[in-house]
Design an enzyme around this catalytic site. Structure first.
Site, short mmCIF file in Angstrom:
data_model
loop_
_atom_site.label_atom_id
_atom_site.label_comp_id
_atom_site.label_asym_id
_atom_site.label_seq_id
_atom_site.Cartn_x
_atom_site.Cartn_y
_atom_site.Cartn_z
N TRP A 43 0.79 -1.24 0.00
CA TRP A 43 0.00 0.00 0.00
C TRP A 43 0.82 1.30 0.00
CZ3 TRP A 43 -5.09 1.66 0.00
CH2 TRP A 43 -5.34 2.94 0.50
N MET A 44 0.32 2.32 -0.73
CA MET A 44 0.85 3.68 -0.61
C MET A 44 -0.30 4.68 -0.53
SD MET A 44 2.27 5.48 -4.19
CE MET A 44 3.94 5.15 -3.87
N ASP A 46 -0.45 9.22 0.78
CA ASP A 46 0.09 10.57 0.53
C ASP A 46 1.58 10.66 0.18
OD1 ASP A 46 -2.28 10.73 1.90
OD2 ASP A 46 -1.53 11.98 3.52
N TRP A 70 -4.43 0.02 3.85
CA TRP A 70 -3.85 0.98 4.80
C TRP A 70 -3.63 0.27 6.13
CZ3 TRP A 70 -5.20 3.54 9.39
CH2 TRP A 70 -4.46 4.70 9.65
N SER A 106 1.65 11.51 7.83
CA SER A 106 2.22 12.42 6.82
C SER A 106 3.02 13.57 7.41
CB SER A 106 1.10 12.99 5.95
OG SER A 106 0.72 12.00 5.04
N ARG A 172 -2.45 17.11 12.57
CA ARG A 172 -1.44 16.30 11.87
C ARG A 172 -0.90 16.95 10.59
NH1 ARG A 172 -6.22 13.31 11.76
NH2 ARG A 172 -7.39 13.40 9.82
N ASP A 173 0.07 16.24 9.98
CA ASP A 173 0.64 16.52 8.65
C ASP A 173 1.44 17.83 8.60
OD1 ASP A 173 -0.98 14.32 8.18
OD2 ASP A 173 -2.57 15.46 7.19
N TRP A 310 -9.59 7.91 -1.08
CA TRP A 310 -10.03 7.10 0.06
C TRP A 310 -11.37 6.44 -0.25
CZ3 TRP A 310 -6.58 5.73 3.31
CH2 TRP A 310 -5.52 6.59 3.62
C1 FRU Z 1 -4.37 11.97 4.28
C2 FRU Z 1 -4.09 11.31 5.61
C3 FRU Z 1 -3.26 12.23 6.49
C4 FRU Z 1 -2.59 11.27 7.42
C5 FRU Z 1 -2.29 10.11 6.50
C6 FRU Z 1 -2.30 8.77 7.16
O1 FRU Z 1 -4.63 11.10 3.24
O2 FRU Z 1 -5.28 10.94 6.21
O3 FRU Z 1 -4.02 13.22 7.14
O4 FRU Z 1 -1.44 11.79 7.99
O5 FRU Z 1 -3.27 10.15 5.48
O6 FRU Z 1 -1.84 7.77 6.32
#
Ligand code: FRU
Length: 502
Positions: A43-44, A46, A70, A106, A172-173, A310
Site C-alpha cells: 500500500w501507498m 500521501d 492501509w 504524513s 497532523r501533517d 479514500w
Molecule cells: C491523508 C491522511 C493524512 C494522514 C495520512 C495517514 O490522506 O489521512 O491526514 O497523515 O493520510 O496515512
C-alpha cells in the site's frame, strides 16, 4: 525520551524484506504503472517529504509494507535527478516508539546545516474508534546521508494541540519551511464543531515550536477536517494548498469523497493569519488527494499528489499493491489562478513520435499507430461546426471497453467518462472549460491503469485510475459535425522506475 534506534532499524529491515519479496510477483501485473511512482509492493498513500536536496529530488510516501490495505504507516522513499527516472531507496521511517507506535503519518522535509530533516505525525490509537480514540504528536527525524534516518531524542517536538477551539487529537501533517531566519510549519486541524482549519507554528531550531495562530479556517461548505496543508509563495502571492474532507457536491464540483485545492492570499508573519480568497480545486478528476509541493534549484514549484481516493475501489489490491503518485506538475500563477503543467523533463522518457497535422474529423476516425497504454498525446483541435467531439482510448477490439474524454461546446464542459473503462469504479467528472479562439489543447498521459489530462495548458486538470483489459489499446477520435485536428502527436513513454539502490 530515549529512542529505540535498534527497534527502528529492525522494523525497517523486516518491512524491506516484505516488500522486496512480494515485488517479484507484483511487477508482473499488467496494471502496474510504467512511468509513475508506485511502491515495490503493497500500500501507498500521501506523498511526504518532497524536497530538492543536494542536487536530487527526494520523495517519501505513506506506506504499509505488509498488505495492500492501509495499516500502521511507514515512510517509503524514492529519489530522482530529473523527476522522471526514479530509484527506490530503503524505507525511511517505521513506527518504532511509544509516540508513533501506530504509524508515522504524513509530513514534510527540510534541509538544515546540510542534514535532511523529516517532520511527521506520530499516531497512537488509544481505543477502537479511530475517529475519537487517538493521540497525534509531531516528531522529527534526521539523516546525514539522505537515506538513513534517526528519530531525534527530543521527540515529540510538539506533544499537544493548542488550547482553544482546536480539536485536541486530530492534529497532523506538518509542512515545514524557512522564512527569513525562522522555521514555520502548518498543521491540519479542525474545530470542536468539526470545521477544517490550519495551525501555524514557529521555531528557531526545528526542535522547540511556538504556536502562533489559527492561520485559516473553513467557512461554509469547506469540510470537517483539513488534511495535508502546504503554504508557499508563488509569483508574489501566498498559496495555501490543503485537502478538506467531506465537502458536499456543488454543481460540477466536489464529487469525490474528499477534495484537494487551494486558496490565494497573504500571510502576515507577525500575526500568523492568512487573509485569503475562495477555495479552488487543483484537479477535476476522480483520483487526486493530499498534494504536496517543493521548490527546486530552478525556483520551480513542483506538486505531486496521491493518484487515488479514500474508500474508492482499487482493483490492483488483488495483485498486492495499491495507490500511485501523479506526474510531477509545475505550478504557475496566471490570471489570478493556479495552472498545473507537466514538467518539461517528460521529454526524457519520450520515444517514437508519431504525428499528424490538419485532419478533418466528422464522425469516427482512427489514426495509424496512434494507440497504446503507456503514451502521451498532444492534441490541438479546432471545434469548427462540432457541438461534441473528443476521443476514446484504452478501447477494446469490440469497442465495448473504452474511456472517453469529450468536449461539450454548448455547455462549455470537458467530460471524463470512465463508465466503460473496464474493472474498477466508473463515474463521470466534468470541468468548466472555455475554448480559446474555438481551439482546445489537450495533453493526455495514459499509463497502464491511469490517465491525466491537462486542458488548455494546465488551466484544468483531470486525473483518474482506470482498469482496462491489457489488450485494450486502441484510440478513436469522434465528432458529431465537422471539426479540425490541427495536430496530434503521440509518444511512447518509457518505464522509469528502478528498485533498491543499496
Ligand atoms: C491523508 C491522511 C493524512 C494522514 C495520512 C495517514 O490522506 O489521512 O491526514 O497523515 O493520510 O496515512
Amino acid at each position: 525520551m530515549e529512542n529505540n534506534t535498534s527497534n527502528h532499524k529492525e522494523q525497517i529491515a523486516k518491512a524491506m524484506k516484505s516488500v522486496l519479496t512480494e515485488h517479484e510477483k507484483v511487477k508482473q501485473d499488467p496494471w502496474r504503472l510504467n512511468y509513475h511512482v508506485v511502491t515495490p509492493a503493497f500500500w501507498m498513500n500521501d506523498p511526504n517529504g518532497f524536497i530538492f536536496y543536494k542536487g536530487e529530488y527526494h520523495l517519501f510516501y505513506q506506506h504499509h509494507p505488509y498488505s495492500p490495505e492501509w495499516g500502521p504507516m511507514f515512510w517509503g522513499h524514492v529519489k530522482s535527478k530529473d523527476l522522471m527516472q526514479w530509484t527506490h531507496l530503503p524505507i525511511a521511517l517505521a513506527p518504532s516508539e511509544d509516540y508513533d507506535a501506530d504509524g508515522c503519518f504524513s509530513g514534510s522535509a527540510i534541509e538544515k546545516d546540510g542534514k535532511l530533516y523529516l517532520m511527521y505525525t506520530g499516531n497512537v490509537w488509544t481505543g477502537d474508534n479511530h475517529d475519537t480514540d487517538l493521540k497525534q504528536v509531531q516528531c522529527l527525524a534526521v539523516s546525514e546521508d539522505g537515506i538513513h534516518f534517526d528519530k531525534v531524542q527530543e521527540n515529540p517536538v510538539i506533544s499537544d494541540a493548542p488550547e482553544g477551539n482546536i480539536h485536541p487529537y486530530h492534529f497532523r501533517d506538518p509542512k515545514v519551511w524557512k522564512h527569513n531566519d525562522s522555521f514555520y510549519c502548518v498543521l491540519g486541524s479542525k474545530t470542536h464543531e468539526e470545521s477544517g482549519q490550519i495551525l501555524l507554528y514557529r521555531s528557531d531550531d526545528l526542535l522547540s515550536w511556538e504556536f502562533m495562530a489559527i492561520a485559516a479556517k473553513g467557512k461554509g461548505n469547506l469540510g470537517y477536517m483539513w488534511e495535508c496543508p502546504d503554504i508557499f509563495t508563488l509569483d508574489g502571492r501566498e498559496v495555501l494548498v490543503m485537502s478538506p474532507q467531506g465537502l458536499t457536491p456543488e454543481g460540477e464540483k466536489y464529487h469525490n469523497l474528499h477534495q484537494a485545492g487551494y486558496v490565494l492570499g497573504e500571510l502576515n508573519y507577525d500575526t500568523g493569519i492568512l487573509q485569503h480568497g475562495g477555495f479552488e480545486m487543483l484537479d477535476y478528476g476522480f483520483d487526486f488527494y493530499a498534494p504536496q509541493t517543493t521548490i527546486d534549484d530552478q525556483g520551480r514549484r513542483i506538486m505531486i499528489a496521491w493518484m487515488a481516493m479514500w474508500e474508492s475501489d482499487m482493483p490492483e489490491q488483488k495483485q498486492n499493491w495499491a495507490g500511485a503518485m501523479t506526474l510531477p506538475r509545475q505550478l504557475v500563477l496566471e490570471d489570478g489562478k493556479i495552472k498545473s503543467k507537466p514538467v518539461p523533463e517528460i521529454d526524457n522518457i519520450r520515444g517514437n513520435l508519431i504525428s499528424y497535422e490538419n485532419l478533418i474529423v466528422d464522425g469516427e476516425i482512427n489514426f495509424n499507430e496512434v494507440e497504446g497504454d503507456s503514451i502521451e498525446l498532444d492534441i490541438y483541435i479546432n471545434a469548427k461546426e462540432a457541438s461534441q467531439f473528443g476521443l476514446k482510448f484504452r478501447m477494446s477490439e469490440t469497442k465495448k471497453e473504452y474511456t472517453e474524454l469529450k468536449y461539450d461546446v454548448k455547455n462549455e464542459l470537458f467530460i471524463f467518462d470512465r463508465n466503460h473503462a473496464g474493472a474498477g469504479p466508473g463515474g463521470v467528472r466534468k470541468a468548466p472549460v472555455h475554448l480559446v479562439n474555438n481551439n482546445l489543447h489537450l495533453r493526455v498521459f495514459i499509463d497502464k491503469s491511469s490517465v491525466e489530462v491537462f486542458i488548455n495548458d494546465g488551466e484544468k486538470v483531470m486525473t483518474g485510475r482506470i482498469y482496462p483489459n491489457e489488450q485494450s489499446i486502441a484510440i478513436q477520435f469522434f465528432s458529431d459535425a465537422l471539426c479540425q485536428i490541427n495536430h496530434i502527436k503521440k509518444w511512447e513513454l518509457q518505464h522509469s522506475m528502478s528498485y533498491m539502490e543499496k
